[in-house]
Motif scaffolding. Structure first.
Motif, PDB file in Angstrom:
ATOM      1  N   LYS A   1      34.808  40.321  38.533  1.00  0.00           N
ATOM      2  CA  LYS A   1      35.717  41.298  37.911  1.00  0.00           C
ATOM      3  C   LYS A   1      35.570  41.150  36.394  1.00  0.00           C
ATOM      4  O   LYS A   1      36.427  40.595  35.704  1.00  0.00           O
ATOM      5  CB  LYS A   1      37.154  41.068  38.372  1.00  0.00           C
ATOM      6  CG  LYS A   1      37.405  41.536  39.817  1.00  0.00           C
ATOM      7  CD  LYS A   1      38.848  41.291  40.241  1.00  0.00           C
ATOM      8  CE  LYS A   1      39.097  41.714  41.684  1.00  0.00           C
ATOM      9  NZ  LYS A   1      40.436  41.306  42.160  1.00  0.00           N
TER      10      LYS A   1
ATOM     11  N   GLY B   1      43.747  34.830  40.566  1.00  0.00           N
ATOM     12  CA  GLY B   1      42.516  34.858  39.785  1.00  0.00           C
ATOM     13  C   GLY B   1      42.803  35.444  38.414  1.00  0.00           C
ATOM     14  O   GLY B   1      43.187  34.744  37.481  1.00  0.00           O
ATOM     15  N   GLY B   2      42.652  36.774  38.340  1.00  0.00           N
ATOM     16  CA  GLY B   2      42.866  37.478  37.075  1.00  0.00           C
ATOM     17  C   GLY B   2      44.243  37.204  36.486  1.00  0.00           C
ATOM     18  O   GLY B   2      44.391  37.061  35.263  1.00  0.00           O
TER      19      GLY B   2
END
Ligand code: 3PG
Ligand code: MG
Length: 417
Positions: free
Chosen positions: A201, A397-398
């Motif tokens: 991403k 995650g992000g």
């Protein structure tokens, strides 16, 4: 960070709508899909138990994947409902609709302690638009709202932000735990503090790296995100996966990476003046192939003065190379605090798993306080049999990256005290 927490009075005998993050990897088995990685589901179980203990009726809602605002049953949450029913033995009904009259009826039919899981929020484009009317419909299903989806709190979406305007809103138990652990990492981490950032991403990560280098001594880059930095450094990336710019905002992730690379050219010292290093490190070699299914791999040197110029221009960079792997592992060995997010290559394929495996092993063996996070990272450590070897495993995650970067997160802002 002071978050609004609920007491048992807030939930007892109430209908509670909970935003969970059941964005989990699925695999097709025969004609149906099954869940292959369950940590995010496990993370939500203590809250569900707590609510059931207090005789609440529970409505669970989540997104899964990135369907484009329309129904696409490859992204249905039904396999998750099956998992909750069969593996977790919970009284769960699946609602094939996300909003509407039928959903309202199903909620009205819930008995104390029973659970309804709604179909994927992102089958409605209004979710990502943070649409007020959509949020109001979701809110209309319950008496109170709890956000248990820390890993989605960096999204200003209807089920995360707008909904809090219409219901008393609180932080979930796991969300609080994530915030606590990540806060600890930000306040005086023992140095040297090494970050490893990989994964696909790219846009999210390039932005996060822009801030993370301020709290880490060194940031080691790999995976898809490294391609953007390599290209920004003027290094040939052939057909490698890149995210050059955002279609809507026209924001260029290449320019941003370029700016970071220039700012970071100054040499920094990792440990007691012994190792001069650029703060952002990109791979000095990579494993490349025509595509990720190809077994025909080659190592390409990228470091200046010894660059390889392969004849085949249709190459993708799919793992960090052996010299990079050795360098990164050596640095990790000296770290006292480590944060790792995102695989360094296509670890699902054995021919591109080496870099991620070696880095995971180096972190596990480092003796450092290690924080790792992200769905793919968790899948990787499971694949390598290294689960349980890290100090804290976040399912975010992000979101964890944005939190560490000190950004204001829409989902947290609205449940702050
Ligand atoms: C994640 O997996 O990072 C979260 O579930 C958010 O998903 P998204 O990046 O598609 O918004
Ligand atoms: Mg993510």
């Amino acid at each position: 960070m002071n978050l609004k927490t609920f007491s048992s009075d807030d939930v007892t005998n109430k209908t509670v709508i909970v935003r969970v993050d059941y964005n989990v990897p699925l695999k097709k088995r025969g004609k149906s899909w099954v869940v292959v990685e369950t940590q995010r589901i496990q993370d939500s179980l203590p809250l569900i138990e707590e609510l059931r203990k207090n005789k609440a009726r529970i409505v669970l809602m989540s997104h899964l994947g990135r369907p484009k605002g329309e129904i696409n049953l490859d992204f249905s949450l039904e396999p998750v409902a099956n998992y909750l029913k069969k593996q977790c033995r919970l009284p769960v009904t699946f609602s094939s609709k996300t909003i509407g009259e039928d959903v309202k009826k199903s909620v009205d039919g819930l008995k104390d302690g029973e659970i309804l899981l709604l179909e994927n929020l992102r089958f409605h484009s209004e979710e990502k638009k943070n649409d007020a009317a959509f949020a109001k419909q979701l809110a209309g299903l319950a008496d109170i709202y709890i956000n248990e989806a820390f890993s989605a709190c960096h999204r200003a979406h209807a089920s995360i932000e707008a909904i809090t305007k219409y219901l008393p809103s609180f932080a979930g138990l796991h969300l609080q735990k994530e915030v606590e652990h990540l806060s600890k990492l930000m306040t005086e981490p023992v140095q040297p503090f090494v970050m490893v950032i990989g994964g696909a991403k790219i846009s999210d990560k390039v932005e996060a790296v822009g801030n993370l280098h301020k709290i880490a001594n060194v940031v080691l880059l790999g995976g898809g995100v490294a391609n953007n930095f390599l290209k920004a450094e003027g290094i040939e990336t052939h057909k490698s996966y890149l995210e050059e710019a955002d279609k809507d905002s026209k924001k260029s992730y290449l320019d941003l990476a370029g700016k970071l690379v220039t700012e970071n050219r100054t040499e920094k010292i990792l440990k007691d003046g012994y190792i001069p290093l650029p703060k952002l490190m990109t791979p000095i070699d990579v494993v490349a192939a025509p595509n990720k299914d190809s077994k025909k791999t080659q190592v390409i040197n990228l470091s200046s003065g010894m660059e390889d110029t392969p004849d085949d221009k249709d190459l993708m960079y799919l793992d960090i190379g052996p010299r990079t792997t050795k360098l990164y592992a050596d640095l990790l060995e000296q770290a006292r605090t480590i944060f790792w997010n995102g695989p360094l290559g296509v670890f699902e394929k054995s021919q591109f798993a080496h870099g991620t495996h070696a880095v995971a092993r180096a972190i596990a063996n480092s003796g450092a306080e290690s924080f790792i996070g992200g769905g793919d990272t968790i899948a990787a450590i499971n694949q390598f049999g290294l689960a349980g070897r890290f100090s804290y495993v976040s399912s975010a995650g992000g979101a964890a990256l944005e939190f560490l970067a000190g950004k204001k997160m829409p989902g947290l802002e609205v449940i702050k005290k």
